[in-house]
Design a protein around this motif. Sequence first.
Motif, short mmCIF file in Angstrom:
data_model
loop_
_atom_site.label_atom_id
_atom_site.label_comp_id
_atom_site.label_asym_id
_atom_site.label_seq_id
_atom_site.Cartn_x
_atom_site.Cartn_y
_atom_site.Cartn_z
N ARG A 121 0.90 -1.12 -0.06
CA ARG A 121 -0.11 -0.03 -0.13
C ARG A 121 0.77 1.26 0.11
NH1 ARG A 121 -3.16 -0.75 4.54
NH2 ARG A 121 -4.72 -1.97 3.33
N SER A 122 1.81 1.32 0.68
CA SER A 122 2.73 2.36 0.87
C SER A 122 3.49 2.52 -0.35
CB SER A 122 3.59 2.08 2.01
OG SER A 122 4.89 3.18 2.01
N GLY A 123 4.10 1.50 -1.08
CA GLY A 123 4.75 1.46 -2.23
C GLY A 123 3.98 2.24 -3.35
N ILE A 124 2.66 1.96 -3.36
CA ILE A 124 1.80 2.24 -4.37
C ILE A 124 1.50 3.72 -4.41
CG2 ILE A 124 -0.55 2.08 -5.44
CD1 ILE A 124 -0.33 -0.94 -4.80
N ILE A 125 0.98 3.98 -2.98
CA ILE A 125 0.70 5.54 -2.60
C ILE A 125 1.74 6.57 -2.72
CG2 ILE A 125 0.06 7.07 -0.77
CD1 ILE A 125 -2.27 5.15 -2.14
N LEU A 126 3.07 6.17 -2.28
CA LEU A 126 4.05 7.04 -2.46
C LEU A 126 4.66 7.15 -3.96
CD1 LEU A 126 6.32 6.03 0.60
CD2 LEU A 126 5.28 8.16 0.26
N SER A 127 4.84 6.12 -4.64
CA SER A 127 4.97 6.41 -5.96
C SER A 127 4.27 6.83 -6.87
CB SER A 127 5.27 4.69 -6.74
OG SER A 127 4.30 3.97 -6.82
N SER A 128 2.92 6.76 -6.55
CA SER A 128 1.94 7.72 -7.11
C SER A 128 1.99 9.13 -7.13
CB SER A 128 0.54 7.19 -6.92
OG SER A 128 -0.54 7.92 -7.43
N HIS A 129 2.03 9.33 -5.78
CA HIS A 129 2.40 10.75 -5.26
C HIS A 129 3.78 11.50 -6.02
CE1 HIS A 129 2.59 14.16 -2.73
NE2 HIS A 129 3.87 14.21 -2.31
N LYS A 130 4.60 10.65 -6.03
CA LYS A 130 5.92 11.13 -6.50
C LYS A 130 6.07 11.24 -8.17
CE LYS A 130 8.69 10.41 -2.52
NZ LYS A 130 10.06 9.84 -2.03
N ASN A 131 5.15 10.73 -8.60
CA ASN A 131 5.24 10.58 -10.55
C ASN A 131 4.03 10.99 -10.87
OD1 ASN A 131 8.00 9.31 -10.48
ND2 ASN A 131 6.73 7.76 -9.20
N ASN A 132 3.22 11.94 -10.23
CA ASN A 132 2.17 12.55 -10.94
C ASN A 132 0.80 11.78 -11.04
OD1 ASN A 132 3.07 15.10 -10.76
ND2 ASN A 132 4.05 14.76 -12.80
N GLU A 133 0.78 10.70 -10.28
CA GLU A 133 -0.51 9.88 -9.96
C GLU A 133 -0.15 8.81 -11.15
OE1 GLU A 133 -4.20 12.12 -9.83
OE2 GLU A 133 -3.77 12.74 -7.73
N SER A 134 1.03 8.37 -11.57
CA SER A 134 1.06 7.27 -12.35
C SER A 134 2.26 6.46 -11.84
CB SER A 134 1.14 7.79 -13.84
OG SER A 134 2.45 8.14 -14.16
N ILE A 135 2.23 5.43 -12.04
CA ILE A 135 3.38 4.51 -11.59
C ILE A 135 3.85 3.52 -12.57
CG2 ILE A 135 2.96 4.84 -9.03
CD1 ILE A 135 1.90 1.82 -9.08
#
Length: 188
Positions: A121-135
């Motif tokens: 959950r953390s990996g998905i949310i943090l990567s989405s946040h740092k990459n303009n809502e795409s991962i």
Amino acid sequence: MNFNYKNILLLLLILFFNPKAKSAEKIFLYKGNFSRSIKIEELNQFKITKTPSNKLKNLIKITNQNDKDLHKILSYKIDVPLKATSKIMNSKIGEVFLNRLSKIIYPNKISNISTSRKAIRSGIILSSHKNNESINLIDFFKEYPNKNIAIDLNALNKALKKVESLKELIDFYSNSPFQKLKDGRSST
């Protein structure tokens, strides 16, 4: 008044001197007795240059993969809107999804499903946040809050087979002649 200054000072000390959670550095691949590891930075370099390192070449050969397919998987971006994703992951269906995913991807040598769920959950949310809502996969690995990630290749293969059969089932029903008859679109 003095009490508030102490709290503010304590908060500042915690923020500046508290060590940040480490992101993932290595991936351990498990398949039965087979076990290999690779640094995430090697995967990232492959994603950028399309040229695998010697270690990655060996892993690709051992796992019967294809360079182009692996590059496509590592580069594939998914839109992950933060609000909707957070709501879904905290719903019952999201918990089921995370439970199943935590049997495939988990902190290395930690077999606690709850910890694994939280890390995913953390990996998905943090990567989405740092990459303009795409991962993509590399972004997810970089934000995974554990130094070492384990991936169970047997469980991954089972999940991919289920996904493929589900996709075939959806395709069958979406292209079903019965639906066309029901909608009045059939030429018969």
